[in-house]
Scaffold this active site. Structure first.
Site, short mmCIF file in Angstrom:
data_model
loop_
_atom_site.label_atom_id
_atom_site.label_comp_id
_atom_site.label_asym_id
_atom_site.label_seq_id
_atom_site.Cartn_x
_atom_site.Cartn_y
_atom_site.Cartn_z
N CYS A 167 -0.51 4.15 2.02
CA CYS A 167 -0.34 3.99 3.47
C CYS A 167 1.11 4.25 3.90
CB CYS A 167 -0.69 2.57 3.92
SG CYS A 167 -2.17 1.87 3.23
N ASP A 168 2.05 3.69 3.14
CA ASP A 168 3.43 3.61 3.64
C ASP A 168 4.43 4.50 2.91
OD1 ASP A 168 2.55 1.69 5.43
OD2 ASP A 168 2.96 0.03 4.06
N CYS A 176 0.84 -1.20 0.00
CA CYS A 176 0.00 0.00 0.00
C CYS A 176 0.87 1.25 0.00
CB CYS A 176 -0.92 -0.01 1.21
SG CYS A 176 -1.96 1.45 1.32
#
Ligand code: NAP
Length: 301
Positions: free
Chosen positions: A136-137, A133
């Site tokens: 997300c990261d 992701c």
């Protein structure tokens, strides 16, 4: 057989939000989750794009959603659904250990999982360099070198997104043409992202965290070790839609109407399991709210 107003299958952000809205709206709700609450969100170390929450662990955020649903009276069952009978006016499901349950309405929120490369080191370095992701990261890779695997819209969008943070981004694709739509393909060709064509990642290596990927040219068979701090795997998703009596999209997702209803009356779907353009906690939660509202309308109007 135990009866409820509403069955919710899956305890990720979509299912949890549906439980909050439906229970608060007066329905008797049973949410069935096969593992722990949170789904894919629970695997995210740091959520920093959920509005109103500056930063939270994904599991912690999901646990609060579960607490909120329980506060409004939703019941939780931790078990696996083994069979769905969705066609009649009463929907019934069977579980592995707890028997059968029925309700006039059901919301399917089983989600999807990222397709894995299934290469050595992938599981070992998950969360320590290997990610599924970018949204997300990505921010954790400021000024670092990252590698993206895949050639679809997600991989190209991820590579472009990562190029905002990372010092260097390379995209590894197994063919000489991107699957991504043309406008994205043009965009990436004009960006700083290096595209490594006709190549696949065959291993992730490092000590305590990822430090390199082994990349194989599929035309020549030659392999090279490329230093990288991150490997973003974006080779598609696998929705949990096996054995569902619903017509699915080409990718295996559930097509839904704007109120999250499916082709079968009384059957709704929400979150990552549905055909949609953005799979995030906030969009899953929004889907869950809409689905619950539509289910309440069907139950009580
Ligand atoms: P996708 O379109 O299925 O693309 C997957 C990519 O990964 C393909 O390039 C494929 O290569 C490659 N791949 C698959 N298995 C592989 C393997 N084992 N090893 C190496 N490469 C592999 O998946 P996606 O990009 O996640 O997109 C999923 C759906 O969401 C699509 O319908 C997409 O259009 C949609 N989406 C839309 C947007 C948008 O509209 N902005 C953004 C993201 C996603 P090949 O090309 O050789 O098959």
């Amino acid at each position: 057989m135990k009866n409820y107003d509403l069955l919710i299958i899956g305890g990720g952000p979509a299912g949890l939000t549906a439980a909050i809205y439906a229970a608060r709206g007066g329905a008797s709700v049973l949410l069935i989750e096969k593992a722990g609450v949170g789904g894919q969100a629970a695997l995210t170390a740091d959520v920093e794009n959920y509005p109103g929450i500056l930063s939270s662990g994904g599991y912690e955020l999901a646990a609060l959603m579960a607490q909120q649903a329980e506060k409004f009276g939703a019941q939780f069952l931790y078990d696996e659904v083994t069979a769905f009978n969705l066609t009649g006016t009463v929907k019934t499901i069977s579980t592995a250990y707890s028997g059968d349950f029925s309700a006039p309405a059901i919301i399917l929120c089983m989600g999807a999982r990222p397709r894995k490369l299934q290469i050595p080191g992938e599981n070992e370095f998950a969360g320590r360099g290997v990610s599924y992701c970018a949204t997300c990261d990505g921010a954790f890779f400021k000024n670092k070198t990252v590698t993206v695997s895949g050639g679809g819209n997600t991989a190209v969008e991820d590579a472009l997104y990562l190029s905002r943070f990372a010092a260097k981004v390379r995209l590894i694709h197994r063919r000489d043409t991107l699957r991504a739509e043309r406008i994205l393909a043009e965009h990436i060709k004009n960006s700083s992202v290096e595209i490594v064509w006709n190549s696949v990642v065959t291993a992730a290596t490092g000590n305590d965290k990822l430090s390199a990927v082994i990349v194989k040219n599929v035309l020549t068979g030659t392999e090279a070790s490329l230093n990288t701090d991150g490997l973003f795997v974006a080779i598609g998703q696998v929705p949990y839609t096996d054995n569902l009596p619903l017509k699915l999209s080409d990718g295996g997702y559930i097509p839904v109407n704007s109120d999250m209803s499916t082709k079968i009356p009384g059957v709704f779907a929400a979150g990552d399991i549905t055909e949609k353009p953005l799979r995030q906690i906030v969009t899953a939660a929004a889907d869950g709210a809409v689905a619950a509202q539509a289910a309440l309308k069907r139950l009580f109007n």
